[in-house]
Design a protein around this motif. Structure first.
Motif, short mmCIF file in Angstrom:
data_model
loop_
_atom_site.label_atom_id
_atom_site.label_comp_id
_atom_site.label_asym_id
_atom_site.label_seq_id
_atom_site.Cartn_x
_atom_site.Cartn_y
_atom_site.Cartn_z
N UNK A 222 11.09 -38.45 102.42
CA UNK A 222 9.92 -38.48 103.61
C UNK A 222 10.24 -36.81 103.33
N UNK A 224 11.92 -34.55 104.93
CA UNK A 224 12.13 -33.84 106.25
C UNK A 224 13.40 -33.22 106.01
N UNK A 225 13.87 -32.33 106.69
CA UNK A 225 15.16 -31.80 106.93
C UNK A 225 16.23 -32.44 108.25
N UNK A 248 18.44 -39.70 111.51
CA UNK A 248 18.11 -41.62 110.83
C UNK A 248 19.39 -41.90 110.22
N UNK B 452 11.13 -37.18 117.62
CA UNK B 452 9.79 -36.42 116.70
C UNK B 452 8.73 -37.66 116.58
N UNK B 510 12.52 -24.95 112.44
CA UNK B 510 12.73 -26.34 112.40
C UNK B 510 11.24 -27.78 111.53
N UNK B 511 12.21 -28.46 110.97
CA UNK B 511 11.51 -29.59 110.18
C UNK B 511 10.37 -30.46 111.13
N UNK B 512 9.53 -30.49 110.82
CA UNK B 512 8.59 -31.91 110.82
C UNK B 512 9.45 -33.21 110.67
N UNK B 513 9.61 -34.50 110.48
CA UNK B 513 10.09 -35.71 110.68
C UNK B 513 8.88 -36.49 109.16
N UNK B 514 7.68 -36.66 109.81
CA UNK B 514 6.85 -37.04 109.41
C UNK B 514 6.34 -36.78 108.38
#
Lengths: 276, 667
Positions: A222, A224-225, A248, B452, B510-514
């Protein structure tokens, strides 16, 4: 004397053979504390120190950072030995050449919980004919010093718990970065600890204490961090501790950025962590 | 108190003129009207603008809502539109069914409560703005209350029904519905069902909008039992099942969605002078919502995003003379949303995008009217709510640890609402009303616990903020109305000063998730925001048989530092000309919206160009013995204009030219 040594050798072989079956051979078999969590790796006599060493670990030995617990017994009366100088030198016999690997020997002369604790970073996998733990014990009970050797199997850790890289910006040093713990990562906050060693020769793997480490966990699928990670800081002997956060389950790569004197010298190493 | 009471002839195109004296007393239409439509005449101020625009039976609830004064819809797909009231959206307004509280199970707001109501089971929609609408729940924006149809008791045994079928060309859509009702002096029941199916629709200039089709079935049943002369018991059930509902503006569609609503109602009618009625309702509703990406070829990896919501509650409402009302209610809601992703060759990724959480609310409301003299009155209503919100310990609460936040810590909020309105009647034709109110609302579960949550509009992920304070809204409204024989008009001016307005801001670094999102945002309370505007309606009777109605609405809003608020509709004009001739009716409609350039760039608002849309409708009633066959024909968006409204997420254009036909047989 010769007969004595002979009988000792026979006894050692017998015991060693037996130990391969199961670790309930002799009545004076020690009760490791804690019993359940430790796995017996093997045992050997420390010839010259009138002692026997029984080696445990919390799991089968793998490439990367392993903690081993060694219980020492008086080879004559079987009593537990708790006083002495003990150290281990891991050795890889590759036929044409031999080398050691990073090791952290205890400086204590008294056992803790009945064990001498040593940590070994196996830098490659190998069988018990290739990898051995060479043990030295100076038995304070009788003032004797001896050596013993125990062949051990080391399997590859998957995913790898030890990464190595040659850092051009640090005089082409071959550096080993080993992940400690994180066997059962959770969603949320996890302690994160690594130890960094450098190869200075076949037998010399000192800890590196002057690096600065940044971590960035990433889900590779994905991109992301995760937030609020705490970069590991040096706490001694090449160990760096911080916190890593996972938002997650799934596969995470904990990316490592390594700086020396403010210069980024490595940024392509990472540990794979899987959360179920 | 300002109340818009909207009476909806939900089932059919009522052939009724604006002025009742124009309807011949013996006409078929009039008869149907009386039989089929339960008029709840609780309010003195019904929304004439809406009743004029009553649509054909092809219309779904959303079409009906879109015509209402002060209402605008946020559109994410051909289906599942979210109503807003004078720019206040879900969370800031309360949307209830028969006074029952429900919470959407979709974190993307795909399932506003209004989608569970079909015209065949809808009796009325009542819109109340601001704190005047806080009788059933704390709110800053007001309340949209939908009432389910209920069977009525009759002296003699009676049964009636209706079958209808409609078709629309723009999306190959069909809509079938049926009603059956039986009544006697003791017992009455009513069942209805609707099935809708539509393919992808075509926007203006024949542009096909992918992922915009849907399928949906809805059923409702009500049983009414008269225990004795003063007591009635009613049981209600409503079930709604959606399948493959496309949301072109979002990254995912809805695979399946189901909602079940059950309610028990006990009504006691007093014979005393002061007390009139006591109503007790106990209810439960449950929603399961499964998002789906299997019809999206651009999806980077398969993911499941189910959501759950269930609410149990009761209210007891005692009404008396002088509009006296006292209401005690409680509800407890549970919501949760998951995300499970399946990357190829890698372990499953799981996260709770809305951690499991409960909302508990105990509320007490009181309202009353004081008559100063024959021409002046003051209405007062107030409400207190005690809310507790808490996340349940589990996967979701563990996730939140990464923000060093313990969301299992209970949040308590005491909310206060009060509204005072002064009404004065000058002569018979002039009416002035002034409302002053204060209302509060709690932060929604998404705003407090969301983890998120992706917002397609600004392409940011959002995390909640546990420590948000409730929003509070000081509001004032002036209504001026004049009624003459052939002309009637009204003007509403309103002003809202919202304290602790909840506003999103970016969490830098801060990082996104999607995948594809630009970053991470969260919410904070900003000092205040202001929202003001006006609505106006004018109705004119032209020549015999011709009538005209025009209405305008406009909202202007900004934060304390001058930024326009997001999703604010532009100035809009809706007008229609109607001609009645015998049992025929013709109607020509024109909708116009100005360009909206006051946009919130942070939120991802885009400038929306102005548009004109023209529709034409015709209907005819044919009497067959004691039954009626109704035929309606319509052409919407005659010029096939490619347009969108400002609140349409993702700039997806609306329906292109659409021909509709509907047939109803009422017996």
């Amino acid at each position: 004397m010769k007969t004595f040594l002979k009988s000792l050798l026979i006894a050692a072989i017998t015991l060693f053979t037996f130990s391969c079956k199961k670790d309930t051979v002799t009545p004076q078999e020690p009760t490791p504390t804690p019993t359940e969590s430790l796995l017996k790796i093997g045992e050997t006599y420390i010839l010259g120190a009138k002692a026997k060493a029984v080696v445990y670990s919390d799991k089968a030995l793998v490439t990367g950072y392993n903690v081993i617990y060694v219980a020492l017994y008086d080879s004559i009366d079987g009593s537990r030995l708790s006083d002495g100088h003990f150290n281990v030198t891991p050795m890889m016999d590759m036929g044409s050449m031999m080398h050691s690997s990073p090791v952290e020997n205890t400086e204590d002369t008294i056992t803790t919980g009945g064990y001498f604790k040593t940590s070994v970073v196996f830098i490659m996998p190998g069988t018990s004919t290739e990898w051995s733990l060479n043990m030295m014990f100076n038995n304070h009970k009788n003032g004797l010093t001896g050596h013993g050797e125990l062949g051990v199997d080391v399997v590859s850790s998957t995913p790898s718990k030890c990464v190595s890289t040659t850092i051009a910006l640090d005089s082409n040093a071959k550096v080993f970065i080993s992940l400690i713990g994180l066997a059962n990562p959770i969603v949320g906050i996890n302690d994160f600890e690594i130890v960094i060693h450098k190869k200075l020769g076949m037998m010399n793997f000192p800890a590196i204490e002057n690096y600065t480490v940044e971590i960035d966990p990433e889900m590779p699928s994905m991109g992301h961090s995760s937030p609020n990670n705490v970069n590991p800081v040096h706490i001694g002997k090449g160990h760096y501790t911080g916190e890593v956060n996972f938002t997650m389950t799934g596969l995470w790569n904990v990316n490592l950025k390594i700086y020396k004197n403010g210069t980024l010298i490595s940024s392509d190493q990472y540990f794979e962590i899987t959360l179920h | 108190m300002k109340r818009f009471l909207i009476i909806i002839a939900a089932c059919f195109f009522i052939q009724q003129s604006l002025w009742s004296q124009n309807v011949s007393k013996d006409s078929v239409v009039k008869t149907i009207h009386l039989e089929e439509v339960s008029i709840c005449d609780e309010s003195s101020d019904k929304n004439e603008s809406f009743s004029f625009y009553r649509n054909s039976k092809l219309a779904n609830t959303e079409d009906i809502l879109s015509r209402m004064q002060g209402v605008n819809l946020i559109k994410r797909g051909a289906y599942g539109l979210e109503p807003t009231l004078r720019s206040f959206s879900t969370g800031q307004t309360n949307l209830t069914i028969d006074g029952m509280r429900m919470y959407g199970a979709c974190t993307d707001k795909m399932d506003p409560v209004s989608i569970y109501i079909e015209p065949v089971n809808l009796k009325s929609i009542q819109v109340t703005n601001g704190a005047a609408g806080a009788l059933e729940g704390s709110t800053i924006g007001g309340q949209i209350e939908m009432h389910l149809k209920e069977p009525g008791l009759t002296c003699q045994k009676q049964s009636s029904g209706q079958i209808s079928q409609a078709y629309s060309t723009v999306n190959n859509g069909s809509n079938s519905s049926a009603i059956w009702q039986q009544s006697s002096n003791k017992l009455a029941y009513r069942v209805s069902g609707t099935f809708r199916k539509a393919d992808n629709y075509k926007a203006g200039s024949s542009k096909l909008i992918p992922n915009s089709g849907y399928q949906k079935a809805n059923t409702s049943a009500a049983l009414l039992f008269k225990v004795n002369t003063s007591q009635i018991i009613k049981l209600d059930y409503l079930g709604d099942w959606g399948k493959n509902i496309g949301y072109p503006a979002l990254a995912m569609d809805v695979g399946t969605a189901s909602a079940q609503i059950i309610a028990f109602t006990h009504r006691f009618t007093f014979s005393e002078k002061f007390l009139q009625r006591n109503e007790l309702k106990i209810y439960y509703n449950d929603i399961i919502h499964q998002m789906d990406d299997t019809h999206r070829s651009d999806s980077p990896m398969h993911m499941d995003m189910p959501g759950w919501s269930s609410t149990v509650g009761f209210y007891n409402e005692l009404t008396g003379a002088k509009n006296f009302k006292i209401r005690l209610d409680f509800h407890r809601a549970y919501t949760r949303a998951d995300m499970t992703m399946y990357p190829v060759g890698e372990p499953i990724m799981y996260m709770q995008t809305l951690p499991e959480n409960n909302i508990n609310d105990m509320g007490l409301a009181i309202g009353r009217t004081f008559y100063l003299n024959k021409k002046q009155q003051i209405n007062i209503n107030g409400r207190l709510d005690y809310f507790t919100q808490v996340a349940i310990f589990g996967a979701g609460s563990k996730q939140w640890k990464v923000f060093n936040t313990d969301i299992t810590e209970t949040q308590n909020n005491l909310l206060k609402n009060i509204n005072i309105s002064y009404v004065k009647q000058f002569k018979a034709s002039t009416h002035i009303q002034m409302n002053f109110g204060y209302g509060e609302r709690i932060p929604t579960s998404n705003e407090r616990y969301g983890f998120y949550l992706f917002n397609k509009q600004d392409q940011f992920d959002y995390v909640g903020n546990l420590k948000l304070k409730p929003e509070g809204n000081y509001q004032a409204e002036l209504i001026f109305k004049q009624q003459y024989k052939k002309i009637e008009y009204s003007v509403n001016l309103f002003y809202n000063h919202i304290q602790n307005y909840i506003y999103a801001y970016r969490l830098k670094s801060y990082s996104q998730m999607t995948i594809g999102a630009f970053g991470l945002k969260t919410y904070k309370n900003i000092e205040h925001a202001v929202s003001e505007g006006f609505e106006g309606t004018v109705k004119v009777q032209l020549l015999q048989g011709f009538s005209y109605i025009g209405s305008v609405k406009y909202v202007y809003s900004q934060t304390y530092n001058g930024l326009p608020l997001p999703l604010i509709p532009p100035f809009k004009l809706q007008q229609a000309l109607r001609y009645n001739f015998k049992l025929y009716q013709f109607q020509f409609e024109h909708d116009y919206a100005m360009t909206q350039e006051r946009i919130n760039l942070d939120y991802g608002d885009r400038v929306t160009p102005s548009f004109h849309v023209f529709n034409v409708r015709a209907s005819k009633n044919i009497r067959i013995k004691s039954s009626v066959l109704q035929i309606t024909l319509a052409c919407e968006n005659i010029l096939d204009t490619n347009y969108r409204e400002h609140l349409d997420i993702g700039s997806i254009p609306r329906f292109g030219r659409n021909f509709l036909i509907s047939l109803s047989y009422i017996f």
